[in-house]
Design a protein around this motif. Structure first.
Motif, short mmCIF file in Angstrom:
data_model
loop_
_atom_site.label_atom_id
_atom_site.label_comp_id
_atom_site.label_asym_id
_atom_site.label_seq_id
_atom_site.Cartn_x
_atom_site.Cartn_y
_atom_site.Cartn_z
N PHE A 1 49.95 34.27 38.34
CA PHE A 1 49.34 35.38 39.09
C PHE A 1 50.09 36.66 38.79
O PHE A 1 51.33 36.70 38.85
CB PHE A 1 49.42 35.11 40.60
N ASP B 1 43.79 33.44 47.83
CA ASP B 1 42.37 33.82 47.97
C ASP B 1 42.07 34.25 49.40
O ASP B 1 41.37 35.23 49.63
CB ASP B 1 41.44 32.66 47.57
N GLU C 1 43.60 37.70 50.12
CA GLU C 1 42.88 38.77 49.43
C GLU C 1 41.40 38.83 49.81
O GLU C 1 40.65 39.62 49.25
CB GLU C 1 43.04 38.61 47.92
N TYR D 1 38.58 41.87 47.41
CA TYR D 1 39.14 41.78 46.07
C TYR D 1 38.32 40.74 45.29
O TYR D 1 37.78 39.80 45.87
CB TYR D 1 40.58 41.27 46.09
N ARG E 1 38.91 37.99 42.06
CA ARG E 1 39.95 37.34 41.25
C ARG E 1 39.42 37.20 39.83
O ARG E 1 38.42 36.53 39.61
CB ARG E 1 40.35 35.99 41.84
N TRP F 1 45.79 35.39 36.49
CA TRP F 1 44.86 35.80 37.55
C TRP F 1 45.32 37.14 38.09
O TRP F 1 46.52 37.36 38.28
CB TRP F 1 44.87 34.80 38.70
N TYR G 1 44.01 40.02 41.15
CA TYR G 1 43.08 40.41 42.21
C TYR G 1 42.83 41.90 42.05
O TYR G 1 43.75 42.72 42.17
CB TYR G 1 43.66 40.10 43.59
#
Length: 137
Positions: A4, A80, A83, A94, A96, A111, A113
């Motif tokens: 991420f 998730d 966000e 957001y 992803r 990933w 966001y």
């Protein structure tokens, strides 16, 4: 299981790092995403990549977090939720997405966001302001 790219409250030293990522990662390193910008209206930032919202030469600076395999699915679900991202839902705060981020050891797919369409519209209305440095601190 991609790492991420985090650029706001999930960075080391920030509130959501301690709550959601501390102890869950196997690698953390400085990273950046060219041709993107950060905007905010207060307690957290939004990364945007829309051409009309990104000043020439803008870059967002953050960290690349590689989550431990045994913690990955749980961490993904928690991020998730944080966000406000639900796959396939219209109106996510957001989205992803997969992007190639840069690190000192080379590029890495991660990933990220990014701001959803509702946030981008608010930026265009002047409701959020640009973080010129590209760095949330």
């Amino acid at each position: 299981m991609r790492p991420f790219f985090v650029y706001g409250t999930l960075k080391r030293g920030q509130s959501n790092y301690a709550r959601l990522l501390a102890g869950q990662t196997v690698s953390e390193m400085r990273a950046w995403l060219p041709n993107t910008a950060l905007y905010t209206a207060g307690p957290y930032p939004f990364l945007v990549e829309a051409v009309d919202l990104v000043p020439p030469g803008a870059t967002v600076f953050g960290e690349l977090m590689t989550v431990a395999v045994d913690q990955y699915q749980q961490t993904l679900a928690l991020l998730d939720e944080l966000e406000d991202f639900v796959p396939g839902r219209v109106g996510n705060l957001y989205e992803r997405v997969i992007r190639m981020v840069q690190t000192a050891v080379g590029p890495c797919e991660a990933w990220v966001y990014i701001a959803g369409a509702v946030v981008e519209a608010a930026i265009r209305r002047g409701e959020l302001w640009l973080i010129d440095s590209g760095e949330w601190s």
